[in-house]
Scaffold this active site. Structure first.
Site, PDB file in Angstrom:
ATOM      1  N   GLU A  49      13.384  -6.888   3.556  1.00 39.68           N
ATOM      2  CA  GLU A  49      12.176  -7.588   3.129  1.00 39.68           C
ATOM      3  C   GLU A  49      11.446  -6.716   2.115  1.00 39.68           C
ATOM      4  O   GLU A  49      11.238  -5.521   2.356  1.00 39.68           O
ATOM      5  CB  GLU A  49      11.306  -7.858   4.350  1.00 39.68           C
ATOM      6  CG  GLU A  49      10.075  -8.684   4.107  1.00 39.68           C
ATOM      7  CD  GLU A  49       9.267  -8.861   5.385  1.00 39.68           C
ATOM      8  OE1 GLU A  49       8.034  -8.925   5.271  1.00 39.68           O
ATOM      9  OE2 GLU A  49       9.858  -8.929   6.482  1.00 39.68           O
ATOM     10  N   ASP A  60      -2.358  -8.198   6.087  1.00 38.39           N
ATOM     11  CA  ASP A  60      -1.784  -6.870   6.249  1.00 38.39           C
ATOM     12  C   ASP A  60      -2.789  -5.900   6.855  1.00 38.39           C
ATOM     13  O   ASP A  60      -3.980  -5.923   6.521  1.00 38.39           O
ATOM     14  CB  ASP A  60      -1.304  -6.326   4.903  1.00 38.39           C
ATOM     15  CG  ASP A  60      -0.158  -7.127   4.336  1.00 38.39           C
ATOM     16  OD1 ASP A  60       0.656  -7.616   5.136  1.00 38.39           O
ATOM     17  OD2 ASP A  60      -0.074  -7.285   3.103  1.00 38.39           O
TER      18      ASP A  60
END
Length: 276
Positions: A49, A60
């Site tokens: 990824e 995040d």
């Protein structure tokens, strides 16, 4: 058959779950992320990824936010991320690459143009964290036309009624956000996975990857008993960030330490055979 589908078919024949490590493109510079991509593929990554740096990464946690800031300071752009993919594909045509990021930069680039350029570079799938299910048609036609998977996120808070709606247009695999909150802050327990993974399997035939809280080989092994893959991100970035020199560069020894962690994660997961 796509590279992602072929990889999960191969994992099924081996009776094991896959490892999906994460690289933030251009963190702390382009050369380091290129070395990590190549090294992860050699050390046991089944899929990789790649984070597309963005100025407002709402999902995040602090670790990946900091990685994104370093990457942007190093000059990261979407075009640069695709160039990184092209470089990897020149030597590796097997390991699937999934881009993970946010909608705004893709809209700025141009959805159709981005989908075409990503496919040509060698991208296999896309995770767009802030793309609402109801607005997936912004992306789907372009992705489908270029053979790219749209990988959707589901969470512990996704209801049984909502799951089929979210997963209706999904392909590649399902990314299970195993915790509530942002990335890298805690991890799901075996009890959580025992409860949640069967519920998702009832709604889809796609493989399920567990992320947002897998940090150690022991945790990856737990995921391997329940799901089809584990995504490891913050722990690898923390390893690298802790060893950056005074100028913010990653010495070779630090890159090797990250890759040693990938090897340990892959080994732990390969030691956990899944029930047929």
């Amino acid at each position: 058959m796509s590279r992602i589908a072929a990889t999960f078919a191969h994992l099924k024949t081996e009776g094991r779950a896959g490892l999906i490590p994460f690289v933030e493109a251009f963190d702390p510079d382009r050369a380091t992320s290129a070395a990590l991509l190549a090294g992860m593929a050699a050390r046991g990554a089944d899929i990789i990824e790649i984070g597309m740096p963005f100025t407002d990464p709402m999902a995040d946690g602090p670790t990946i936010q900091a990685a994104g800031r370093r990457a942007l300071r190093a000059g990261a752009t979407l075009a640069g991320v695709l160039d990184l993919v092209r470089e990897f594909r020149a030597v590796n045509g097997t390991v699937p690459l999934v881009l993970m990021g946010y909608l705004n930069p893709i809209l700025s680039y141009g959805v159709e143009r981005f989908a075409a350029d990503a496919a040509k570079a060698g991208v296999d799938g896309l995770i767009v964290v802030d793309l609402p299910t109801e607005e997936a048609d912004l992306m789907l036609p372009g992705l489908r036309a270029n053979g790219l998977d749209l990988i959707r996120l589901v969470a512990p808070t996704t209801s049984d009624e909502r799951l089929p709606v979210v997963l209706k247009e999904s392909s590649g695999f399902v990314y299970y956000v195993s915790i509530t909150g942002v990335t890298g802050t805690r991890t799901a327990s075996a009890e959580d996975l025992t409860r949640d993974i069967p519920r998702i399997r009832a709604a889809t035939d796609l493989p399920i990857a567990v992320g947002f809280g897998v940090r150690t080989p022991e945790q990856a092994a737990i995921v391997a008993r329940h799901a089809d893959a584990a995504v490891v991100a913050s722990a690898l970035i923390d390893r690298m960030a802790s060893g950056l020199d005074e100028s913010g560069h990653a010495p070779h020894a630090v890159i090797e330490a990250v890759l040693d962690d990938v090897s340990a994660l892959a080994g732990a997961m390969r030691g956990e055979k899944r029930a047929a």
